[in-house]
Design an enzyme around this catalytic site. Structure first.
Site, mmCIF file in Angstrom:
data_model
loop_
_atom_site.group_PDB
_atom_site.id
_atom_site.type_symbol
_atom_site.label_atom_id
_atom_site.label_comp_id
_atom_site.label_asym_id
_atom_site.label_seq_id
_atom_site.Cartn_x
_atom_site.Cartn_y
_atom_site.Cartn_z
ATOM 1 N N ARG A 197 -31.474 -22.966 46.843
ATOM 2 C CA ARG A 197 -32.353 -22.160 47.699
ATOM 3 C C ARG A 197 -33.107 -23.038 48.693
ATOM 4 N NH1 ARG A 197 -37.787 -19.102 46.349
ATOM 5 N NH2 ARG A 197 -37.887 -17.738 48.170
ATOM 6 N N HIS B 172 -33.078 -22.687 52.838
ATOM 7 C CA HIS B 172 -34.287 -22.512 53.633
ATOM 8 C C HIS B 172 -34.474 -23.631 54.647
ATOM 9 C CE1 HIS B 172 -36.663 -19.199 51.483
ATOM 10 N NE2 HIS B 172 -35.442 -19.190 50.982
ATOM 11 N N ILE C 175 -33.174 -22.738 59.143
ATOM 12 C CA ILE C 175 -34.212 -22.796 60.177
ATOM 13 C C ILE C 175 -34.089 -24.107 60.948
ATOM 14 C CG2 ILE C 175 -36.696 -22.760 60.613
ATOM 15 C CD1 ILE C 175 -35.447 -20.084 59.621
ATOM 16 N N SER D 139 -36.962 -30.457 57.491
ATOM 17 C CA SER D 139 -38.256 -29.998 58.016
ATOM 18 C C SER D 139 -39.014 -29.173 56.983
ATOM 19 C CB SER D 139 -38.067 -29.199 59.308
ATOM 20 O OG SER D 139 -37.262 -28.046 59.082
ATOM 21 N N ASN E 19 -41.229 -18.917 52.123
ATOM 22 C CA ASN E 19 -41.106 -20.248 51.517
ATOM 23 C C ASN E 19 -42.137 -20.524 50.434
ATOM 24 O OD1 ASN E 19 -38.983 -20.854 53.201
ATOM 25 N ND2 ASN E 19 -40.221 -21.989 54.686
ATOM 26 N N PRO F 122 -34.062 -13.866 56.498
ATOM 27 C CA PRO F 122 -33.931 -12.450 56.141
ATOM 28 C C PRO F 122 -34.468 -12.181 54.739
ATOM 29 C CG PRO F 122 -31.802 -13.542 56.050
ATOM 30 C CD PRO F 122 -32.746 -14.539 56.610
ATOM 31 N N HIS G 136 -26.173 -15.985 44.360
ATOM 32 C CA HIS G 136 -27.031 -15.049 43.624
ATOM 33 C C HIS G 136 -26.547 -14.830 42.200
ATOM 34 C CE1 HIS G 136 -29.165 -12.852 47.197
ATOM 35 N NE2 HIS G 136 -29.314 -14.162 47.220
#
Length: 400
Positions: A107, A111, A115, A121, A139, A207, A237
């Site tokens: 995950r 993330h 981005i 980052s 986050n 999303p 998932h």
């Protein structure tokens, strides 16, 4: 007469070549068959989801070599030859003690890469000149920062200032996938770390679990992922946990109707209701509340006043580790998708065909998931003179 026959043969050969084309291969010219769609500039129909193609990963690797510039395999062979072994050893030891590290790292990778690219980052803390991505609402439940920092500190002891945090994260996530029963996939290295963070973009672009299929495909599409790749990434998932607050509207008040989501299997509804008793603050689809998708560890922060029950996304490792991913798609086919966004994958033919394919073909899923993770890990990376190599993953190097 002979001249006439030869002329006819030449004309026939010319027509064949014009229609089918020529291919030059190691000094030989071969006739090749073109797809009719390609002749007119129209995209050729995609192969059946059940077609076998053992060369998918090698083909992607060839494309990647041409587009990734200074990324390459064994980037640290001379500067830090033990780098990948240190990362692998660290993740395996952590996983043996705490298996939940795997979904957390997968995950965290998503993330970061989703981005503005795989530039670490998301690992940056806030300071007087920087607003951290960690503060963006999707986050706030992220985990694994300490894992990356711990491995980075080990690398700094051996090769100070050499291995980037961005490379540590992608390699750690790959090992996490492998430990959880997923496929191995080759990765190039040589990424560099961002000197800025993107909180506002993270807030806007990640999303939510309540996202519609159109939003999901649009967000992934702008980053170059097609329907097949998007669906394959959702296979993550099949591990991790989530809180009831992120799907309880589907049990009690779907779209403000005061009734359950009609697309949710009734037996599964009852099973979930025992774990997630009614809460008056259930969110509605599209509110943007909660973590992002795809992700495989919705642990941690839940909505204020929401239901704090926890559901195991692996359903007690249903089918064993060899069913990493596959069990997720099988449950979608049974209308047992947990998140609204999950079940949306069966809502249109363009994505449902891949859900159906992955539910019945484990090897196809593993190949596609590996390729999509490679593509995600190479998305919009910083290389060469861009960025920096941080010595501490949570802090930008001071300007000299």
């Amino acid at each position: 007469m002979m001249r006439f026959i030869i002329t006819c043969l030449v004309i026939a050969l010319s027509v064949y070549v014009a229609y089918h084309g020529l291919e030059y291969d190691h000094g030989f010219i071969r006739l090749t068959k073109r797809s009719p769609g390609n002749r007119t500039g129209v995209k050729a129909p995609e192969k059946s989801p059940f077609d076998d193609n053992d060369n998918l990963i090698s083909l992607y690797m060839e494309d990647s070599d041409q587009s990734s510039y200074s990324l390459h395999y064994d980037f640290y062979q001379d500067s830090c030859p033990t780098a990948e072994r240190i990362i692998t050893k660290g993740i395996r030891e952590l996983y043996a003690a705490k298996p939940t590290v795997a979904p957390s790292l997968i995950r965290l990778l998503f993330h970061d890469c989703f981005i503005e690219g795989c530039d670490a980052s998301v690992l940056l803390d806030a300071d007087e000149s920087l607003t951290s991505e960690k503060e963006a609402s999707p986050n706030q439940s992220l985990k694994g920062f300490d894992v990356i920092e711990s491995i980075k500190s080990e690398l700094e002891k051996v090769c100070p200032g050499v291995v980037s945090c961005a490379d540590v994260l992608v390699l750690a996530a790959r090992e996490a996938v492998l430990m959880a029963g997923g496929p191995f996939y080759p990765l190039e290295t040589g990424r560099r770390d961002s000197v800025v963070a993107f909180k506002e973009i993270a807030e806007r672009e990640l999303p939510s679990p309540q996202a519609s299929i159109s939003v999901i495909l649009a967000r992934f599409g702008t980053r170059g992922f097609n329907e097949r790749e998007t669906v394959s990434l959702f296979g993550a998932h099949s591990i991790g946990i989530t809180h009831c607050t992120f799907f309880e509207d589907r049990l009690y008040n779907f779209s403000g109707t005061g009734k359950p989501d009609p697309e949710l299997d009734t037996g599964f509804q009852q099973e979930l209701k025992t774990k997630c008793p009614y809460s008056a603050s259930a969110p509605s689809p599209g509110t943007g509340v909660g973590p992002s998708i795809p992700a495989s560890d919705y642990g941690g922060v839940s909505s204020a006043g929401g239901n704090d029950g926890v559901v195991d996304l692996s359903y007690n490792n249903e089918g064993g580790e060899e069913n990493f991913g596959t069990r997720y798609y099988r449950r979608l086919m049974q209308k047992k998708g947990l998140m609204y966004a999950d079940q949306q994958l069966t809502g249109i033919e363009e994505t449902e065909m891949w859900v159906r394919a992955y539910a019945s073909d484990t090897q196809l899923f593993r190949r596609d998931f590996a390729m999509s993770m490679m593509k995600l890990s190479n998305y919009h990376v910083l290389t060469g003179p861009l960025g920096q190599v941080r010595t501490t993953c949570s802090k930008v190097l001071p300007k000299i």
